[in-house]
Scaffold this active site. Structure first.
Site, PDB file in Angstrom:
ATOM      1  N   LYS A 128       0.830  -1.211   0.000  1.00  0.00           N
ATOM      2  CA  LYS A 128       0.000   0.000   0.000  1.00  0.00           C
ATOM      3  C   LYS A 128       0.862   1.258   0.000  1.00  0.00           C
ATOM      4  O   LYS A 128       0.606   2.195  -0.739  1.00  0.00           O
ATOM      5  CB  LYS A 128      -0.916   0.049   1.243  1.00  0.00           C
ATOM      6  CG  LYS A 128      -1.897  -1.082   1.358  1.00  0.00           C
ATOM      7  CD  LYS A 128      -2.858  -0.861   2.516  1.00  0.00           C
ATOM      8  CE  LYS A 128      -2.203  -0.799   3.896  1.00  0.00           C
ATOM      9  NZ  LYS A 128      -1.489  -2.017   4.290  1.00  0.00           N
ATOM     10  N   ARG A 162      -9.098   0.913   9.234  1.00  0.00           N
ATOM     11  CA  ARG A 162      -8.634  -0.437   9.542  1.00  0.00           C
ATOM     12  C   ARG A 162      -9.671  -1.231  10.321  1.00  0.00           C
ATOM     13  O   ARG A 162      -9.433  -2.398  10.622  1.00  0.00           O
ATOM     14  CB  ARG A 162      -7.371  -0.331  10.381  1.00  0.00           C
ATOM     15  CG  ARG A 162      -6.093  -0.523   9.509  1.00  0.00           C
ATOM     16  CD  ARG A 162      -5.042  -0.820  10.348  1.00  0.00           C
ATOM     17  NE  ARG A 162      -3.780  -1.330  10.126  1.00  0.00           N
ATOM     18  CZ  ARG A 162      -2.715  -0.738   9.627  1.00  0.00           C
ATOM     19  NH1 ARG A 162      -2.793   0.436   9.102  1.00  0.00           N
ATOM     20  NH2 ARG A 162      -1.559  -1.331   9.644  1.00  0.00           N
ATOM     21  N   ARG A 173      11.876  -6.872   5.060  1.00  0.00           N
ATOM     22  CA  ARG A 173      11.819  -5.454   4.671  1.00  0.00           C
ATOM     23  C   ARG A 173      12.660  -4.598   5.610  1.00  0.00           C
ATOM     24  O   ARG A 173      12.618  -4.759   6.820  1.00  0.00           O
ATOM     25  CB  ARG A 173      10.366  -4.973   4.713  1.00  0.00           C
ATOM     26  CG  ARG A 173      10.226  -3.486   4.481  1.00  0.00           C
ATOM     27  CD  ARG A 173       8.779  -3.098   4.312  1.00  0.00           C
ATOM     28  NE  ARG A 173       8.046  -3.034   5.555  1.00  0.00           N
ATOM     29  CZ  ARG A 173       6.788  -2.600   5.647  1.00  0.00           C
ATOM     30  NH1 ARG A 173       6.135  -2.220   4.576  1.00  0.00           N
ATOM     31  NH2 ARG A 173       6.188  -2.574   6.807  1.00  0.00           N
ATOM     32  N   ARG A 200      12.017  -2.163  10.860  1.00  0.00           N
ATOM     33  CA  ARG A 200      11.016  -1.658  11.803  1.00  0.00           C
ATOM     34  C   ARG A 200      10.796  -2.713  12.876  1.00  0.00           C
ATOM     35  O   ARG A 200      10.769  -3.899  12.580  1.00  0.00           O
ATOM     36  CB  ARG A 200       9.689  -1.455  11.055  1.00  0.00           C
ATOM     37  CG  ARG A 200       9.507  -0.080  10.497  1.00  0.00           C
ATOM     38  CD  ARG A 200       8.321   0.011   9.559  1.00  0.00           C
ATOM     39  NE  ARG A 200       7.060  -0.476  10.091  1.00  0.00           N
ATOM     40  CZ  ARG A 200       5.889  -0.372   9.452  1.00  0.00           C
ATOM     41  NH1 ARG A 200       5.831   0.216   8.280  1.00  0.00           N
ATOM     42  NH2 ARG A 200       4.780  -0.836   9.982  1.00  0.00           N
ATOM     43  N   ARG A 215       0.391  -9.209  13.273  1.00  0.00           N
ATOM     44  CA  ARG A 215      -0.261  -8.119  12.532  1.00  0.00           C
ATOM     45  C   ARG A 215      -1.181  -8.673  11.437  1.00  0.00           C
ATOM     46  O   ARG A 215      -2.234  -8.108  11.162  1.00  0.00           O
ATOM     47  CB  ARG A 215       0.790  -7.187  11.909  1.00  0.00           C
ATOM     48  CG  ARG A 215       1.476  -6.295  12.951  1.00  0.00           C
ATOM     49  CD  ARG A 215       2.736  -5.660  12.401  1.00  0.00           C
ATOM     50  NE  ARG A 215       2.504  -4.775  11.285  1.00  0.00           N
ATOM     51  CZ  ARG A 215       3.413  -4.514  10.330  1.00  0.00           C
ATOM     52  NH1 ARG A 215       4.596  -5.085  10.369  1.00  0.00           N
ATOM     53  NH2 ARG A 215       3.127  -3.687   9.366  1.00  0.00           N
TER      54      ARG A 215
HETATM   55  P1  AMP Z   1       1.244   0.564   9.048  1.00  0.00           P
HETATM   56  O1  AMP Z   1       2.444   1.404   8.817  1.00  0.00           O
HETATM   57  O2  AMP Z   1       0.030   1.038   8.280  1.00  0.00           O
HETATM   58  O3  AMP Z   1       1.510  -0.911   8.857  1.00  0.00           O
HETATM   59  O4  AMP Z   1       0.837   0.762  10.598  1.00  0.00           O
HETATM   60  C1  AMP Z   1       1.735   0.402  11.632  1.00  0.00           C
HETATM   61  C2  AMP Z   1       0.990   0.327  12.944  1.00  0.00           C
HETATM   62  O5  AMP Z   1       0.384   1.587  13.237  1.00  0.00           O
HETATM   63  C3  AMP Z   1      -0.153  -0.671  12.994  1.00  0.00           C
HETATM   64  O6  AMP Z   1       0.283  -1.983  13.288  1.00  0.00           O
HETATM   65  C4  AMP Z   1      -1.006  -0.082  14.120  1.00  0.00           C
HETATM   66  O7  AMP Z   1      -0.415  -0.325  15.376  1.00  0.00           O
HETATM   67  C5  AMP Z   1      -0.888   1.407  13.868  1.00  0.00           C
HETATM   68  N1  AMP Z   1      -1.916   1.910  12.938  1.00  0.00           N
HETATM   69  C6  AMP Z   1      -1.710   2.481  11.714  1.00  0.00           C
HETATM   70  N2  AMP Z   1      -2.865   2.844  11.151  1.00  0.00           N
HETATM   71  C7  AMP Z   1      -3.833   2.487  12.014  1.00  0.00           C
HETATM   72  C8  AMP Z   1      -5.256   2.580  11.999  1.00  0.00           C
HETATM   73  N3  AMP Z   1      -5.935   3.095  10.955  1.00  0.00           N
HETATM   74  N4  AMP Z   1      -5.933   2.116  13.092  1.00  0.00           N
HETATM   75  C9  AMP Z   1      -5.296   1.607  14.152  1.00  0.00           C
HETATM   76  N5  AMP Z   1      -3.960   1.474  14.233  1.00  0.00           N
HETATM   77  C10 AMP Z   1      -3.223   1.916  13.176  1.00  0.00           C
END
Ligand code: AMP
Length: 211
Positions: free
Chosen positions: A13, A88, A127, A158, A169
């Protein structure tokens, strides 16, 4: 153009959102990036969400909706936006719907990147990401540079890309986020794209869906 990019962690994404952002001249809003930036800067929000991100759990819906509400009010969103990693949960999708209706605007499309979970575990746990600009480097096969080739920032893994957290996740995604596919199917806005193809092929397929 107001677009949601849906897909599990590691579906690509972020990569696609950056390409779409450049092509259409609209901001890419990544809730994950906003949260990580707050953690990096040690803000109140950052302190509140740090543990959630480390565990791979979702941050509470009301916190995320406040972030999105404030972000969508910024001037650069007038022309449109891409939402990457938001919504989400169904509650977030309902909240977004409410915010959009209040602003008198509607989504153009919801693009779901369709992927294979086992391949994603391999993709994500190898990654590496630039701490400064967020550029991704994949350790499968090629060596990963210590410094970002674009901005010179430090490149490392990360915390939430460690294999165990990646698997968790993906579980969280299946339970809490996958129901959004049905949600947007029912609104007639969902477009599906094969997320396992090359970056360029996926990008062209998304552009084709948006045409
Ligand atoms: P991402 O970079 O989108 O994979 O997000 C990394 C982490 O940020 C996720 O595992 C959640 O802990 C938090 N996070 C990001 N976006 C959301 C969202 N829309 N709702 C809840 N937690 C989020």
């Amino acid at each position: 153009m107001r677009l949601i990019l849906l897909g599990s962690p590691g579906a690509g994404k972020g990569t696609q959102a950056k390409l779409i952002s450049a092509k259409f001249g609209i901001p890419n809003i990544s809730t994950g990036d906003i949260l990580r930036e707050n953690i990096r800067q040690g803000t109140e929000l950052g302190k509140k969400v740090k543990d959630c991100l480390e565990r791979g759990d979702l941050v509470p819906d009301d916190t995320i909706l406040e972030i999105i509400d404030a972000r969508l009010k910024q001037d650069d969103c007038h022309k449109g936006f891409i939402l990457d990693g938001f919504p989400r949960t169904v509650a977030q999708a309902d909240g977004l719907d409410h915010l959009l209706k209040r602003g008198g605007i509607a989504l153009s499309a919801v693009v779901a990147l369709v992927t294979d979970p086992e391949a994603l575990v391999r993709r994500l746990s190898s990654r590496h990401t630039c701490r400064n600009c967020g550029a991704d480097y994949n350790a499968q096969g090629a060596a990963v540079p210590e410094r970002c080739t674009r901005c010179g920032g430090i490149v490392d893994q990360r915390d939430d890309d460690k294999e165990e957290t990646v698997r968790y996740r993906l579980e969280v995604y299946q339970k809490q986020t996958a129901p959004l596919i049905r949600f947007y199917e029912e609104t007639g806005q969902l477009r599906r794209v094969d997320g396992m193809a090359s970056v360029e092929t996926v990008f062209q397929a998304i552009v084709g869906e948006l045409a």
